[in-house]
Design a protein around this motif. Structure first.
Motif, mmCIF file in Angstrom:
data_model
loop_
_atom_site.group_PDB
_atom_site.id
_atom_site.type_symbol
_atom_site.label_atom_id
_atom_site.label_comp_id
_atom_site.label_asym_id
_atom_site.label_seq_id
_atom_site.Cartn_x
_atom_site.Cartn_y
_atom_site.Cartn_z
ATOM 1 N N ARG A 1 0.803 -1.222 0.000
ATOM 2 C CA ARG A 1 0.000 0.000 0.000
ATOM 3 C C ARG A 1 0.836 1.271 0.000
ATOM 4 O O ARG A 1 0.444 2.298 -0.575
ATOM 5 C CB ARG A 1 -0.929 -0.020 1.222
ATOM 6 N N THR A 2 2.000 1.228 0.667
ATOM 7 C CA THR A 2 2.846 2.417 0.772
ATOM 8 C C THR A 2 3.890 2.499 -0.336
ATOM 9 O O THR A 2 4.768 3.360 -0.294
ATOM 10 C CB THR A 2 3.561 2.426 2.134
ATOM 11 N N SER A 3 3.806 1.624 -1.323
ATOM 12 C CA SER A 3 4.790 1.597 -2.408
ATOM 13 C C SER A 3 4.779 2.898 -3.201
ATOM 14 O O SER A 3 3.734 3.524 -3.409
ATOM 15 C CB SER A 3 4.492 0.425 -3.348
ATOM 16 N N VAL A 4 5.953 3.281 -3.683
ATOM 17 C CA VAL A 4 6.067 4.476 -4.520
ATOM 18 C C VAL A 4 5.266 4.328 -5.806
ATOM 19 O O VAL A 4 4.790 5.314 -6.389
ATOM 20 C CB VAL A 4 7.553 4.771 -4.835
ATOM 21 N N TRP A 5 5.057 3.091 -6.269
ATOM 22 C CA TRP A 5 4.290 2.888 -7.497
ATOM 23 C C TRP A 5 2.874 3.431 -7.373
ATOM 24 O O TRP A 5 2.273 3.874 -8.360
ATOM 25 C CB TRP A 5 4.226 1.397 -7.858
ATOM 26 N N LYS A 6 2.322 3.397 -6.158
ATOM 27 C CA LYS A 6 0.952 3.857 -5.968
ATOM 28 C C LYS A 6 0.830 5.366 -6.167
ATOM 29 O O LYS A 6 -0.251 5.885 -6.431
ATOM 30 C CB LYS A 6 0.463 3.486 -4.562
ATOM 31 N N ALA A 7 1.941 6.075 -6.012
ATOM 32 C CA ALA A 7 1.902 7.527 -6.121
ATOM 33 C C ALA A 7 2.108 8.019 -7.555
ATOM 34 O O ALA A 7 1.793 9.162 -7.872
ATOM 35 C CB ALA A 7 2.968 8.140 -5.207
ATOM 36 N N LEU A 8 2.648 7.176 -8.423
ATOM 37 C CA LEU A 8 2.927 7.589 -9.797
ATOM 38 C C LEU A 8 1.684 7.470 -10.675
ATOM 39 O O LEU A 8 0.842 6.589 -10.466
ATOM 40 C CB LEU A 8 4.057 6.719 -10.382
ATOM 41 N N SER A 9 1.592 8.345 -11.643
ATOM 42 C CA SER A 9 0.432 8.342 -12.528
ATOM 43 C C SER A 9 0.461 7.128 -13.455
ATOM 44 O O SER A 9 1.511 6.552 -13.735
ATOM 45 C CB SER A 9 0.406 9.620 -13.370
ATOM 46 N N SER A 10 -0.721 6.754 -13.949
ATOM 47 C CA SER A 10 -0.844 5.594 -14.833
ATOM 48 C C SER A 10 0.001 5.752 -16.086
ATOM 49 O O SER A 10 0.651 4.806 -16.551
ATOM 50 C CB SER A 10 -2.313 5.389 -15.218
ATOM 51 N N GLU A 11 -0.008 6.962 -16.647
ATOM 52 C CA GLU A 11 0.724 7.195 -17.880
ATOM 53 C C GLU A 11 2.226 7.002 -17.694
ATOM 54 O O GLU A 11 2.915 6.448 -18.563
ATOM 55 C CB GLU A 11 0.435 8.605 -18.410
ATOM 56 N N VAL A 12 2.712 7.465 -16.576
ATOM 57 C CA VAL A 12 4.145 7.312 -16.292
ATOM 58 C C VAL A 12 4.505 5.840 -16.168
ATOM 59 O O VAL A 12 5.528 5.376 -16.701
ATOM 60 C CB VAL A 12 4.537 8.083 -15.018
ATOM 61 N N LEU A 13 3.676 5.070 -15.471
ATOM 62 C CA LEU A 13 3.957 3.643 -15.311
ATOM 63 C C LEU A 13 3.894 2.902 -16.639
ATOM 64 O O LEU A 13 4.720 2.040 -16.925
ATOM 65 C CB LEU A 13 2.983 3.020 -14.312
ATOM 66 N N GLN A 14 2.905 3.240 -17.474
ATOM 67 C CA GLN A 14 2.806 2.591 -18.783
ATOM 68 C C GLN A 14 4.057 2.857 -19.624
ATOM 69 O O GLN A 14 4.608 1.962 -20.264
ATOM 70 C CB GLN A 14 1.569 3.102 -19.526
ATOM 71 N N ALA A 15 4.505 4.110 -19.602
ATOM 72 C CA ALA A 15 5.692 4.469 -20.379
ATOM 73 C C ALA A 15 6.949 3.838 -19.802
ATOM 74 O O ALA A 15 7.816 3.342 -20.539
ATOM 75 C CB ALA A 15 5.834 5.995 -20.417
ATOM 76 N N ALA A 16 7.067 3.847 -18.470
ATOM 77 C CA ALA A 16 8.276 3.335 -17.830
ATOM 78 C C ALA A 16 8.439 1.830 -18.036
ATOM 79 O O ALA A 16 9.537 1.331 -18.313
ATOM 80 C CB ALA A 16 8.265 3.666 -16.340
ATOM 81 N N PHE A 17 7.314 1.089 -17.902
ATOM 82 C CA PHE A 17 7.373 -0.362 -18.045
ATOM 83 C C PHE A 17 7.157 -0.816 -19.487
ATOM 84 O O PHE A 17 7.335 -1.994 -19.796
ATOM 85 C CB PHE A 17 6.334 -1.028 -17.141
ATOM 86 N N ASN A 18 6.735 0.122 -20.306
ATOM 87 C CA ASN A 18 6.441 -0.194 -21.713
ATOM 88 C C ASN A 18 5.390 -1.299 -21.811
ATOM 89 O O ASN A 18 5.579 -2.329 -22.470
ATOM 90 C CB ASN A 18 7.724 -0.597 -22.463
ATOM 91 N N VAL A 19 4.257 -1.065 -21.134
ATOM 92 C CA VAL A 19 3.163 -2.045 -21.129
ATOM 93 C C VAL A 19 1.868 -1.334 -21.497
ATOM 94 O O VAL A 19 1.763 -0.099 -21.450
ATOM 95 C CB VAL A 19 3.011 -2.721 -19.745
ATOM 96 N N ASP A 20 0.847 -2.118 -21.879
ATOM 97 C CA ASP A 20 -0.442 -1.530 -22.222
ATOM 98 C C ASP A 20 -1.226 -1.202 -20.955
ATOM 99 O O ASP A 20 -0.877 -1.652 -19.862
ATOM 100 C CB ASP A 20 -1.235 -2.466 -23.139
#
Length: 307
Positions: free
Chosen positions: A266-285
């Motif tokens: 729950r406290t992971s930094v991933w939860k704070a990042l926007s969806s678009e950033v995660l999609q681009a960073a991981f290169n996933v749909d």
């Protein structure tokens, strides 16, 4: 019985048994303390201690500390006040006599009677000091009885040593904690983001440990059980998974108030990042990103088994 002066700041943790400890801080009076399994004691620089086992069972005490200012880096530096390697034995009789205002006969008897080295057997006729009521306060925290700082059902529990529950931690210069996770539970991958080192001793149970350095290279993957010790270097990420019997460890962290970042839960930094950033960073749909983000929304730090 063992008596020494600690010139390496340490935290002591009683792994087994019960007994008595004598503690003398610089220019303070002696504290005589009853100790038992689960007790943690902060030992600042320059403290004089003695440890006495008055029981038939073994008294086992773990010492973890900071050694960079020691006589030899990586080794505890202790002055033994008595014994065959005590400081008296290095001085000539005239120096000892002059310093303590003793005649030569008394000096020779005093020094020559110290035949033990480090740990000595106490004569049964000698009555050792009894623990004093109130002397534990401020000096000892029992990690098995203290209020929990983290308590996750079927996951794990943490007791953190800090200046509030053990004031001498401030003088020692580093923190410590006791962590216990249940069978098949996982401790979230995490690291000390204030660049602290962790020294971890496995107290009980067994499980797997993995450590990954900042460039993504795995540096350790091993199975540990009670008695194992390992170091997590600065800015390395560590995670643990318990076997069926659970896993518990006692650690020191080389800052007084360490700041940990956990990468899952729950406290992971991933939860704070926007969806678009995660999609681009991981290169996933978006579907993969959504599945990734939707997990571990309630669990923090410890993850119970899924079944």
């Amino acid at each position: 019985m063992q008596k020494e002066m600690d010139v390496t700041p340490k935290v002591a943790y009683v792994l087994q048994g019960a007994g008595t400890a004598g503690i003398v801080l610089p220019e303070k009076e002696e504290k005589v303390i009853a100790i038992k399994k689960g007790d943690s004691i902060a030992l600042p620089f320059g403290v004089v201690t003695w440890w006495f086992n008055n029981e038939d069972t073994e008294l086992v005490v773990l010492f973890l500390g900071e050694t960079h200012k020691g006589h030899k880096a990586g080794q505890f530096t202790d002055f033994y006040l008595t014994g065959s390697n005590g400081i008296f034995t290095g001085f000539s009789t005239d120096f000892v006599g002059r310093a303590w205002d003793l005649d030569e006969t008394t000096v020779k008897k005093l020094v020559g009677s110290q035949t033990g080295n480090g740990i000595v057997k106490v004569d049964a006729s000698l009555k050792m000091p009894a623990p004093k009521n109130g002397d534990r306060e401020g000096f000892v925290l029992n990690c098995l009885e203290a209020p929990l700082d983290v308590d996750i059902k079927n996951g794990g529990r943490v007791v953190v040593l800090n200046t509030k529950n053990l004031p001498l931690v401030g003088e020692v210069g580093f923190g410590a904690d006791l962590v216990r996770i249940d069978g098949h539970s996982m401790c979230s991958p995490g690291f000390s983001c204030d660049s602290a080192l962790q020294v971890t001793y496995i107290v009980g149970g067994s499980g797997r440990v993995q450590i990954v350095r900042a460039d993504g290279k795995k540096v350790l993957e091993t199975h540990v059980k009670a008695g194992a010790l390992f170091i997590v270097p600065r800015l390395f990420v560590v995670s643990k998974i318990a076997d069926s019997d659970g896993l518990s460890w006692f650690s020191i962290v080389t800052t007084r108030d360490p700041i940990f970042t956990h990468l899952a839960g729950r406290t992971s930094v991933w939860k704070a990042l926007s969806s678009e950033v995660l999609q681009a960073a991981f290169n996933v749909d978006p579907e993969v990103e959504k599945a990734f983000r939707s997990k571990r929304t309630s669990d923090a730090i410890f993850f119970p088994p899924s079944n």
